[in-house]
Design an enzyme around this catalytic site. Structure first.
Site, short mmCIF file in Angstrom:
data_model
loop_
_atom_site.label_atom_id
_atom_site.label_comp_id
_atom_site.label_asym_id
_atom_site.label_seq_id
_atom_site.Cartn_x
_atom_site.Cartn_y
_atom_site.Cartn_z
N ASP A 129 9.38 -71.22 7.84
CA ASP A 129 9.95 -72.13 6.86
C ASP A 129 10.44 -73.37 7.60
OD1 ASP A 129 11.11 -72.02 3.82
OD2 ASP A 129 12.48 -73.12 5.13
N GLU A 176 7.89 -75.35 1.36
CA GLU A 176 7.85 -75.55 2.80
C GLU A 176 7.73 -74.22 3.54
OE1 GLU A 176 12.33 -75.66 1.75
OE2 GLU A 176 10.42 -76.07 0.79
#
Length: 414
Positions: free
Chosen positions: A207, A250
């Protein structure tokens, strides 16, 4: 269909079915999509309003699949105008929110957002489940006729068609990574083969750190460049046999065939270093970003992609919690009782603490016999031990937090 007159049992069952339909579409926290962005811009243009919105609503929040005119990307369900549309499963038009007793004291009306006009229609699946809303919103009072409402409903139908079409997509248009659904489908095939031939296999989740700050500071175009650069860096350092997918905005995931837990962590560390050393350039200048990694591997309890992702997520959240820009394996959490086999779910839950005087609505996103993955609007203030209640299942148990970030909790059942 109105909710008035329905029994508590009927409402619980309706919500269970609605969340199941939303879970099946696999839309929550999915990447931005130009098709939906186009719909919200069209809403702004056709109705001459400040804000266009396409949203989906889970157990505790309204998440914006596409939004033009607002800076945030979600709001608590309890604070949303759209919860009334969801509850009644009917369109709702508010010509002047200051004259509606439900909204005249609402922070979005009295505060800087300055909402005055609202028109929202339910986003319905072919089976009739309301999973979200499509809205036209303005900062000045206005009228909205039957023809206008009909156009908004047609746009909601176009949004629903787009959602269903996305179920067949295999590649993310921005990063060329596999879509979440395609990644999981191919991962299950690799896992089945690894189990059949008694081979190693590992899963890594990464992430991008502080990604929201990039978007807020430099704009979404800069954020897109960051994601493309991160994805390209990962692909350049992975084998052709490895799976690489985009799970959310993301968040990315990797499946490494013929790889055990130790080697998976080495791969994650190599990717972490490459990303940290990567300059991302554009009209916005030059940015440097980092990412946090979590890893898991096939085991007695980890024998499907949902469990491996849940375990890797737990490790990744701990990596973020302990400083970001680092790699962690789920075996290092010393929390095996809470990261066993999981199944992916979408259930309404309540976090109970402070001697049952305090409650926070949540959504249970993964569930096993010894633990769960939970999302909340904000994890600040949630103690390390609490009670989790899932009303639809008549389930209640005490929990210990294994790892967390701002909106996600991984917990072990006591």
């Amino acid at each position: 269909m109105k909710t008035f007159g329905k029994s508590s049992t009927e409402l619980v069952q309706r919500e269970r079915e609605r969340l199941a339909a939303l879970e099946n579409l696999d839309l929550l926290d999915s990447p931005r999509d130009e098709g939906f962005d186009r719909i919200v811009r069209l809403i702004q243009t056709v109705f001459t309003v400040d804000i266009g919105l396409v949203s989906v609503i889970d157990a505790h929040r309204q998440w914006y699949k596409a939004c033009s005119g607002l800076s945030n990307d979600e709001v608590p369900r309890a604070d949303s105008f759209c919860r009334y549309v969801l509850d009644d499963e009917q369109p709702m038009v508010i010509q002047d929110a200051t004259k509606d007793p439900r909204f005249l004291a609402h922070p979005a009306v009295t505060g800087d957002t300055h909402i005055r006009f609202y028109a929202g229609v339910p986003l319905k699946t072919k089976a009739g489940h309301s999973i979200g809303t499509v809205c036209a919103i303005d900062r000045t009072p206005r009228s909205f006729g039957r023809k206008d409402l009909g156009i908004l409903q047609e746009l909601a139908g176009a949004a629903m068609d787009r959602m269903e079409l996305m179920q067949t997509a295999a590649t993310d248009s921005l990063t060329d990574a596999l879509t979440r659904r395609a990644f999981k489908r191919e991962a299950e095939q690799l896992i089945a083969s690894a189990l059949r031939h008694k081979q190693d296999l590992a899963c890594v989740v990464l992430d991008v750190d502080h990604f929201k700050r990039v978007n807020d500071t430099y704009g979404h175009a800069a954020g897109d460049e960051v994601l493309k650069a991160v994805a390209a860096t990962c692909r350049a350092n992975l084998r052709t046999s490895d799976l690489f997918g985009r799970l959310g905005g993301e968040e990315f995931a990797i499946v490494l065939s013929h790889t055990g837990a130790e080697d998976a962590l080495k791969t994650a560390e190599k990717l972490r270093a490459e990303i940290a050393a990567l300059p991302v350039t554009g009209d916005f200048g030059t940015l440097n970003v980092t990412a946090s990694f979590g890893g898991s591997a096939l085991s007695i309890v980890g024998r499907d992609i949902e469990t491996l992702l849940a375990q890797a997520d737990a490790a990744m959240y701990r990596a973020k919690e302990t400083g970001r820009n680092r790699c962690m394996s789920w075996t290092a959490l010393n929390a095996a009782p809470g990261t066993g086999a999981r199944r992916r779910v979408l259930k309404a839950g309540v976090i109970i603490f402070n001697d049952r005087r305090s409650t926070i609505d949540c959504t249970v996103k993964s569930l096993g016999v010894d633990g769960a993955g939970i999302t909340v609007s904000n994890s600040a203030g949630i103690p390390p031990d609490f009670t989790l209640s899932i009303k639809a299942d008549a389930f209640e148990t005490t929990c210990a937090v294994l790892s967390r970030d701002r909106q996600n909790l991984e917990v072990a059942f006591r």
